[in-house]
Design a protein around this motif. Structure first.
Motif, PDB file in Angstrom:
ATOM      1  N   UNK A 263      93.144  89.858 142.906  1.00  0.00           N
ATOM      2  CA  UNK A 263      92.884  88.580 143.583  1.00  0.00           C
ATOM      3  C   UNK A 263      91.394  88.370 143.941  1.00  0.00           C
ATOM      4  N   UNK A 264      90.685  89.372 144.533  1.00  0.00           N
ATOM      5  CA  UNK A 264      89.286  89.126 144.911  1.00  0.00           C
ATOM      6  C   UNK A 264      88.388  88.768 143.713  1.00  0.00           C
ATOM      7  N   UNK A 265      88.827  89.051 142.505  1.00  0.00           N
ATOM      8  CA  UNK A 265      88.000  88.748 141.322  1.00  0.00           C
ATOM      9  C   UNK A 265      88.495  87.496 140.585  1.00  0.00           C
ATOM     10  N   UNK A 266      89.338  86.700 141.279  1.00  0.00           N
ATOM     11  CA  UNK A 266      89.956  85.533 140.623  1.00  0.00           C
ATOM     12  C   UNK A 266      88.904  84.567 140.064  1.00  0.00           C
ATOM     13  N   UNK A 267      87.829  84.311 140.836  1.00  0.00           N
ATOM     14  CA  UNK A 267      86.822  83.344 140.363  1.00  0.00           C
ATOM     15  C   UNK A 267      86.167  83.829 139.065  1.00  0.00           C
ATOM     16  N   UNK A 268      85.783  85.102 139.059  1.00  0.00           N
ATOM     17  CA  UNK A 268      85.160  85.668 137.844  1.00  0.00           C
ATOM     18  C   UNK A 268      86.141  85.590 136.667  1.00  0.00           C
ATOM     19  N   UNK A 269      87.381  85.957 136.954  1.00  0.00           N
ATOM     20  CA  UNK A 269      88.402  85.956 135.896  1.00  0.00           C
ATOM     21  C   UNK A 269      88.589  84.540 135.340  1.00  0.00           C
ATOM     22  N   UNK A 270      88.697  83.561 136.251  1.00  0.00           N
ATOM     23  CA  UNK A 270      88.913  82.181 135.799  1.00  0.00           C
ATOM     24  C   UNK A 270      87.750  81.704 134.934  1.00  0.00           C
ATOM     25  N   UNK A 271      86.537  82.089 135.324  1.00  0.00           N
ATOM     26  CA  UNK A 271      85.358  81.693 134.528  1.00  0.00           C
ATOM     27  C   UNK A 271      85.458  82.239 133.101  1.00  0.00           C
ATOM     28  N   UNK A 272      85.831  83.521 133.001  1.00  0.00           N
ATOM     29  CA  UNK A 272      85.941  84.138 131.665  1.00  0.00           C
ATOM     30  C   UNK A 272      87.041  83.447 130.861  1.00  0.00           C
ATOM     31  N   UNK A 273      88.185  83.213 131.503  1.00  0.00           N
ATOM     32  CA  UNK A 273      89.323  82.624 130.779  1.00  0.00           C
ATOM     33  C   UNK A 273      89.024  81.179 130.357  1.00  0.00           C
ATOM     34  N   UNK A 274      88.316  80.450 131.217  1.00  0.00           N
ATOM     35  CA  UNK A 274      87.944  79.082 130.851  1.00  0.00           C
ATOM     36  C   UNK A 274      87.064  79.086 129.607  1.00  0.00           C
ATOM     37  N   UNK A 275      86.109  80.013 129.607  1.00  0.00           N
ATOM     38  CA  UNK A 275      85.163  80.095 128.482  1.00  0.00           C
ATOM     39  C   UNK A 275      85.883  80.363 127.158  1.00  0.00           C
ATOM     40  N   UNK A 276      86.935  81.172 127.193  1.00  0.00           N
ATOM     41  CA  UNK A 276      87.570  81.577 125.927  1.00  0.00           C
ATOM     42  C   UNK A 276      88.909  80.868 125.689  1.00  0.00           C
ATOM     43  N   UNK A 277      89.238  79.911 126.571  1.00  0.00           N
ATOM     44  CA  UNK A 277      90.495  79.174 126.398  1.00  0.00           C
ATOM     45  C   UNK A 277      91.719  80.025 126.670  1.00  0.00           C
ATOM     46  N   UNK A 278      91.584  81.015 127.567  1.00  0.00           N
ATOM     47  CA  UNK A 278      92.724  81.876 127.904  1.00  0.00           C
ATOM     48  C   UNK A 278      93.379  81.450 129.195  1.00  0.00           C
ATOM     49  N   UNK A 279      94.315  82.259 129.688  1.00  0.00           N
ATOM     50  CA  UNK A 279      94.914  81.948 130.989  1.00  0.00           C
ATOM     51  C   UNK A 279      94.820  83.167 131.907  1.00  0.00           C
ATOM     52  N   UNK A 280      94.823  82.884 133.228  1.00  0.00           N
ATOM     53  CA  UNK A 280      94.586  83.946 134.218  1.00  0.00           C
ATOM     54  C   UNK A 280      95.845  84.330 134.959  1.00  0.00           C
TER      55      UNK A 280
END
Ligand code: NAP
Length: 470
Positions: A263-280
């Motif tokens: 959970x504490x890394x959700x923002x970083x994770x969302x950024x990566x997933x947005x960039x590659x069209x993935x889901x978090x």
């Protein structure tokens, strides 16, 4: 990205100074660029008499549009049957070649015909005249038969190939790699994805490794630019470091990536997933109900999963005498118990699709051990045990399980190591530098590829042939 020392030794001043001071000059390694051909440059192919892989080898090189050279008449015929017309590399009696200054990007030798110690000299005959003709970031690939499938003198001779390959990895230099691929009898049609990986810049930091290919069922038609097209890939610990590179690389290869992190890394994770069209997905893989929650989500949103990369990992270093029991428990829970529980749940609920791929992330520490890392090294050796324990069951389900064992990789984890140990970790390898997260990711993408059905039960070090753990 070259490290500071490499930036110095490749600068104008550094290039003059380093050789005078006897300093090592680690080469800049070539890495894969999308759209690049598998191998750019001449490939010299040879075989010991009686080798069984030449027809398949010729077919792969033709499909990869490689510029093929060969020294032998017999090989020319086999290559011709595959529609190849190789150029001829002939060696004169004095060791010189009619091809003059010709340099090779790759040297590929089918050693399956080597049947006793005497016939090992075929290695010398093929490699000796070209030992100084490999281009920077060149590739040496030796193909053999798994020794355990043979008896007597042939078994001995095939096992001997390991020493040869590990030595050329240390000897040829200039950023070259050298690897041995054992191909089981009847698995000849499975070699393409592995050959392409070891020939290409995708294997920039993989050297001195021994891989086994077995029968992997029917080989599907593979789009080599996007070998994961239409697949769903779960990557744990995907918000940064090696996990982020894995997510990016699998997405580049066509997969829809489901990235998981705490959970504490959700923002970083969302950024990566947005960039590659993935889901978090954000939760802790050690929670009691994590496997059930995860599998339920994968089934509901994607109908299951094709590729699972157990990358999330932690270190909590302390010498054993100072280590609290909870520090031991945390590391074993994240690095070993979580992958075991998640995999068991995927199999129980039949959520891993046929042709599925499970990949563990071990470590060189799990092979060599490390001062202050009894907990971490135990967990990472356990990941190797996890591959061994499951390979038959997973193969029976039409899937594969393999692991990477990264050596020194440039991440936040290794940036925190004291400078002296960090420099030793970087330089004490055949390639004289640390690897990049993408090097681990490319190796995982090879395991994950639709063409890698015959690659099962392997643990491949991504360590530039690091001497720590050699
Ligand atoms: P990293 O930057 O620390 O990334 C690991 C990720 O996993 C982090 O985002 C981490 O979050 C996450 N994670 C940790 N515990 C988790 C949990 N319980 N549930 C969900 N996510 C969790 O490490 P890295 O260097 O990229 O390493 C990735 C993998 O490679 C690890 O398995 C590591 O052991 C292995 N490895 C790395 C090297 C190297 O040289 N870097 C060498 C050998 C092996 P937090 O840490 O913030 O909790």
């Amino acid at each position: 990205m070259p490290d500071l020392y490499q930036q110095f030794t490749t600068s104008f001043v550094g290039r003059q100074l380093a050789p005078r001071l006897g300093l090592p000059q680690p080469p800049i390694l070539e890495r894969y660029r999308p759209g690049q051909r598998t191998v750019e440059g001449a490939v010299l192919v040879g075989a010991a008499p009686g080798g069984r892989l030449v027809p398949q080898l010729a077919k792969v090189l033709k499909d990869a549009e490689a510029e093929v050279w060969t020294a032998e008449g017999e090989l020319r015929e086999a290559a011709g049957e595959a529609g190849l017309s190789p150029k001829i590399f002939s060696v004169n009696g004095d060791g010189s070649s009619a091809a003059g200054d010709q340099r090779f990007k790759a040297l590929v030798f089918d050693a399956t015909g080597i049947s006793d110690a005497e016939s090992l000299k075929a290695l010398h005959a093929f490699f000796h005249p070209v030992a100084r003709k490999l281009r920077p970031s060149g590739r040496v690939i030796v193909l053999g038969t798994p020794p355990e499938d043979l008896d007597g003198a042939a078994r001995v001779a095939q096992r001997a190939l390991e020493g040869f390959v590990r030595s050329t990895g240390k000897e040829f230099g200039k950023g070259s790699t050298s690897n041995l691929v054992y191909v089981g009898q009847g698995a000849e049609d499975q070699i393409e994805s592995t050959l392409r990986f070891f020939l290409s810049p995708k294997s920039a930091f993989v050297s001195g490794q021994v891989t086994r290919i077995g029968k992997g069922g029917a080989v599907p038609a593979v789009d080599w630019e996007h070998p994961l097209k239409g697949k769903v890939a779960l990557v744990t610990g995907a918000s940064r470091g090696i996990g982020e590179a894995i997510a990016e690389t699998l997405a580049r290869d066509g997969a829809h990536v489901v990235g998981l992190d705490i959970e504490p890394l959700a923002d970083d994770l969302n950024r990566v997933m947005e960039r590659i069209g993935g889901s978090s997905l954000t939760f802790d893989v050690t929670e009691d109900d994590a496997p059930q929650k995860l599998v339920a989500q994968l089934k509901a949103e994607h109908g299951g999963v094709d590729v699972v990369v157990h990358n999330a990992g932690i270190t909590r270093d302390k010498r054993l005498a100072n280590m609290k029991p909870e520090t031991w428990d945390q590391v074993i829970a994240v690095n070993l118990i979580a992958p075991e529980r998640i995999t068991a749940e995927l199999l129980k609920q039949d959520a891993l699709h046929r042709g599925g791929r499970i990949v563990g992330v071990s470590s060189i520490a799990g092979i060599a051990g490390n001062n202050g890392q009894t907990n971490y090294a135990t967990s990472k050796a356990g990941v190797i045990g996890f591959v061994d324990a499951l390979e038959d069951e997973i193969a029976a389900a039409g899937a594969t399980i393999n692991a990477v064992a990264p050596g020194f990789i440039e991440t936040q984890m290794t940036a925190a190591i004291p400078i002296g140990i960090r420099e030793a970790g970087r330089r004490l390898s055949s390639l004289g530098q640390g690897g990049q997260p993408v090097d681990v990711a490319e190796t995982i993408a090879w395991f994950a590829s639709a063409g890698s059905g015959g690659v099962n039960g392997n643990v491949v070090r991504v360590c530039g042939q690091g001497l720590i753990g050699a």
